[in-house]
Design a protein around this motif. Structure first.
Motif, PDB file in Angstrom:
ATOM      1  N   PRO A 236      48.918 101.798  78.770  1.00 55.29           N
ATOM      2  CA  PRO A 236      49.483 100.576  78.190  1.00 55.29           C
ATOM      3  C   PRO A 236      50.033 100.822  76.788  1.00 55.29           C
ATOM      4  O   PRO A 236      49.373 101.437  75.944  1.00 55.29           O
ATOM      5  CB  PRO A 236      48.291  99.612  78.160  1.00 55.29           C
TER       6      PRO A 236
ATOM      7  N   ASP B  75      41.429 100.279  76.896  1.00 53.45           N
ATOM      8  CA  ASP B  75      42.301 100.178  78.073  1.00 53.45           C
ATOM      9  C   ASP B  75      43.251 101.370  78.123  1.00 53.45           C
ATOM     10  O   ASP B  75      44.447 101.254  77.818  1.00 53.45           O
ATOM     11  CB  ASP B  75      43.079  98.861  78.015  1.00 53.45           C
TER      12      ASP B  75
ATOM     13  N   SER C 184      45.432  90.513  85.441  1.00 57.76           N
ATOM     14  CA  SER C 184      45.431  91.895  84.946  1.00 57.76           C
ATOM     15  C   SER C 184      46.373  92.070  83.775  1.00 57.76           C
ATOM     16  O   SER C 184      46.238  92.983  82.972  1.00 57.76           O
ATOM     17  CB  SER C 184      45.818  92.859  86.070  1.00 57.76           C
TER      18      SER C 184
ATOM     19  N   CYS D 207      52.063  86.911  81.403  1.00 56.75           N
ATOM     20  CA  CYS D 207      51.518  87.709  82.501  1.00 56.75           C
ATOM     21  C   CYS D 207      51.728  87.028  83.849  1.00 56.75           C
ATOM     22  O   CYS D 207      51.661  85.794  83.959  1.00 56.75           O
ATOM     23  CB  CYS D 207      50.022  87.943  82.291  1.00 56.75           C
TER      24      CYS D 207
ATOM     25  N   ARG E 136      49.277  87.560  77.014  1.00 57.50           N
ATOM     26  CA  ARG E 136      48.349  88.628  76.645  1.00 57.50           C
ATOM     27  C   ARG E 136      47.434  88.166  75.533  1.00 57.50           C
ATOM     28  O   ARG E 136      47.742  87.216  74.791  1.00 57.50           O
ATOM     29  CB  ARG E 136      49.114  89.872  76.197  1.00 57.50           C
TER      30      ARG E 136
ATOM     31  N   ASP F  94      43.302 103.467  80.988  1.00 56.86           N
ATOM     32  CA  ASP F  94      43.391 103.865  82.407  1.00 56.86           C
ATOM     33  C   ASP F  94      42.612 105.134  82.694  1.00 56.86           C
ATOM     34  O   ASP F  94      43.077 106.026  83.430  1.00 56.86           O
ATOM     35  CB  ASP F  94      44.862 104.052  82.813  1.00 56.86           C
TER      36      ASP F  94
ATOM     37  N   LYS G 250      49.368  93.119  83.666  1.00 49.98           N
ATOM     38  CA  LYS G 250      50.117  94.380  83.709  1.00 49.98           C
ATOM     39  C   LYS G 250      51.592  94.148  83.998  1.00 49.98           C
ATOM     40  O   LYS G 250      52.422  95.028  83.774  1.00 49.98           O
ATOM     41  CB  LYS G 250      49.535  95.296  84.790  1.00 49.98           C
ATOM     42  N   THR G 251      51.919  92.991  84.545  1.00 46.23           N
ATOM     43  CA  THR G 251      53.304  92.686  84.904  1.00 46.23           C
ATOM     44  C   THR G 251      53.792  91.491  84.102  1.00 46.23           C
ATOM     45  O   THR G 251      53.009  90.631  83.681  1.00 46.23           O
ATOM     46  CB  THR G 251      53.417  92.365  86.405  1.00 46.23           C
TER      47      THR G 251
END
Length: 598
Positions: free
Chosen positions: A143, A336, A309, A305, A328, A338, A311-312
């Motif tokens: 991220p 974070d 999550s 978002c 966010r 990954d 992420k998108t």
């Protein structure tokens, strides 16, 4: 051959040459180091610890005028950079984050900073660095905000180390030669971005192009005319700039009956001009749709978002959804990564490049503002402010906000607006205050509560302000004044130290070499693939001046062209004394008779 055979010497007296008036003229000497944190402490004592109360209480009319000027000068580029950040970071950082970052850093720096005349803001090189970090984070599958936060932590650490060991003293090796190249570079950016930038679609004259992005959103409107909008934009932009210069000219004019009236017109010129042309647009041409500031609708993180999550991004990554899941978090999750535990350590590498960028951007701007000719009395604080800059950017990184550094043209405008000048344009005194930066950046922070009001400001009017900022800075740059000598009759040259004592060919040679260095930095800055390296190109000007120019020019020539006021006064004083009292300056040459017969 015996000593009796040696030819007797002859002593000959003569007037000294210009190079002999002051031994070692033109040399640049580095300050003694203040390592192990002594530089930070001395900076604090010399600035914040000595002048804080006076700088927080010297409120007057100029304070109000300069506050409004700096607010207008800062809010527009803040929103512009915010929009660009949104594009290059997939809206991880946007306009709201840029406003908040600029606002809180400016307010806090005004309260605790060592050099409050310097304005903190977003710059192109830092934006390029952020773009590179975003690309790196995508390639690593990490991220962006997390990676950026870790880089920010390392950046703060490097800033502290550099200040702790007084590395900033190397920036003080820069002379007028480097300062003016950097200043002219930044001024050229403001002028091009305001009038017409050949490297982008930014500028007043670009509104006359049918393919300009501002015309696209009105393509379905049959009553919309891009030429009408373009011509009005040109009138608003150049009209704003012209009216500012017109009002400021009353400072030294014979009109009006009182000096306070003339001073008020001068001080509030920018504010009055912006209000005047904004009202002209709204009241006289309400039907013409000119481009306005791109302002967000709500005060929340820009990244919306699609799901929990986060992420998108909504709506680009979830077209079928009618609304976003949320936004966010304001605080970046440092864990974070990954599962890549090496990321916090790997971030130390790009942080070195980020540190060099912030170090050079801030250092050169600080050096330019603190030039002796500016008559600043409250001291400099390179080491202390470098630590503060590292802390500010670390906090911004952990909140997902953009980094800020010292911005050159707003700093110059701030300085010149607070300065009292003589008839020749030389600074006599500066009102050194923290209030102008404090109030202007407080207005920036509070602008998140009045976003709709910001949308009323036509963008061409703000471009006119930028054009004024650039053009008004040009006369203060000696390099620009020497460039104009190419087009002037030699007998009509302005009377300066270098035109009085140097041959015009030598002056032109120095100017041409300075232009070549400026051109190199300018090209690097405008080629996107290598633009991030432009501060390094600027830094190369320092060793060039230290080692190359003394081989081409004599020391006294470097003094009159590149020295500070004290060095120039020392040399000119010696020159005048040698002409008034030649017997005191006679040089004795020892010559053998054989040499005289040659």
């Amino acid at each position: 051959m015996t000593s009796d055979d040696a030819s007797p010497s002859i002593q000959m007296k003569r007037m000294p040459t210009n190079a002999e008036l002051i031994p070692g003229a033109g040399r640049v000497v580095m300050d003694a180091p203040q390592t192990w944190g002594r530089g930070i402490l001395s900076d604090m004592r010399r600035t914040v610890g000595t002048h804080w109360c006076k700088e927080m209480t010297n409120f007057n009319q100029k304070t109000i005028a300069v506050t409004l000027l700096i607010f207008i000068s800062v809010i527009a580029p803040t929103l512009t950079f915010g929009a660009v950040y949104g594009k290059v970071t997939n809206n991880k950082i946007g306009a709201i984050e840029t406003i908040i970052s600029t606002g809180w850093v400016g307010v806090v720096y005004a309260l605790v900073g060592g050099m409050p005349l310097c304005i903190m803001g977003s710059t192109g090189p830092v934006l390029a660095m952020s773009t590179s970090l975003y690309t790196m984070s995508k390639d690593m599958g990490v991220p962006y905000l997390t990676f950026n936060a870790w880089v920010s932590i390392w950046l703060c650490f490097y800033c502290f180390l550099a200040a702790f060991f007084d590395i900033t003293r190397y920036v003080r090796l820069a002379t007028r030669f480097t300062d003016e190249i950097f200043a002219l570079l930044i001024v050229s950016i403001f002028v091009m971005d305001a009038a017409w930038d050949p490297f982008s679609t930014v500028g007043i004259l670009h509104f006359l192009e049918p393919s300009h992005t501002s015309h696209e959103e009105h393509s379905d409107d049959p009553d919309y005319s891009y030429l009408t909008t373009g011509f009005l934009s040109v009138i608003l932009g150049f009209g704003t700039c012209s009216l500012i210069f017109f009002f400021r000219s009353f400072k030294t004019s014979n009109f009006f009956c009182h000096d306070s009236v003339r001073s008020s017109l001068h001080d509030f010129a920018v504010t009055v001009s912006v209000l005047f042309w904004t009202l002209i647009k709204e009241l006289v041409f309400p039907q013409v749709k000119t481009e306005t500031l791109s302002v967000p609708d709500t005060v929340e993180p820009t990244f919306k978002c699609c799901d929990s999550s986060c992420k998108t991004y909504f709506p680009d990554d979830c077209i079928d959804q009618t609304e976003a899941w949320g936004t966010r978090d304001w605080f970046v999750d440092l864990s974070d990564v990954d599962g890549k535990a090496w990321v916090p350590f790997m971030a130390a590498g790009p942080a070195i490049l980020a540190f060099m960028l912030c170090f050079l951007d801030c250092g050169i701007t600080w050096h330019l503002i603190n030039h002796k000719s500016h008559k600043i009395q409250h001291g400099e604080a390179y080491n202390y402010d470098l630590v503060l800059n590292g802390i500010f950017n670390m906090v911004n990184g952990m909140l997902g906000l953009p980094w800020l550094v010292a911005t050159t043209v707003p700093c110059i405008i701030h300085l010149n607006s607070l300065a009292e000048k003589d008839e020749r344009g030389h600074i006599v005194k500066v009102q050194e205050t923290r209030l102008t930066m404090f109030f202007s950046h407080l207005l920036v922070a509070l602008s998140v509560l009045a976003l709709d009001a910001l949308k009323l400001l036509p963008l061409p009017v703000l471009f006119g302000v930028f054009l004024f900022m650039g053009l008004s800075s040009l006369p203060n740059i000696q390099m620009w004044r020497r460039f104009l000598l190419f087009f002037q009759q030699p007998s009509k040259y302005p009377r300066t130290v270098y035109t009085q004592y140097m041959e015009k060919d030598r002056i032109h040679k120095y100017t041409i070499m300075q232009i070549l260095f400026f051109g190199g930095v300018f090209v690097v800055m405008n080629v996107k693939a290598i633009s991030i390296a432009f501060p390094f190109m600027t830094m190369l000007c320092i060793p060039a001046r230290l080692f190359l120019f003394p081989k081409i020019f004599e020391g006294w020539e470097l003094v009159v062209l590149d020295g500070d006021d004290e060095q120039i006064a020392e040399w000119t004083g010696a020159k005048e004394d040698s002409m008034k009292n030649p017997h005191l300056f006679l040089v004795v040459d020892v010559v053998s008779p054989s040499q005289t017969n040659l």
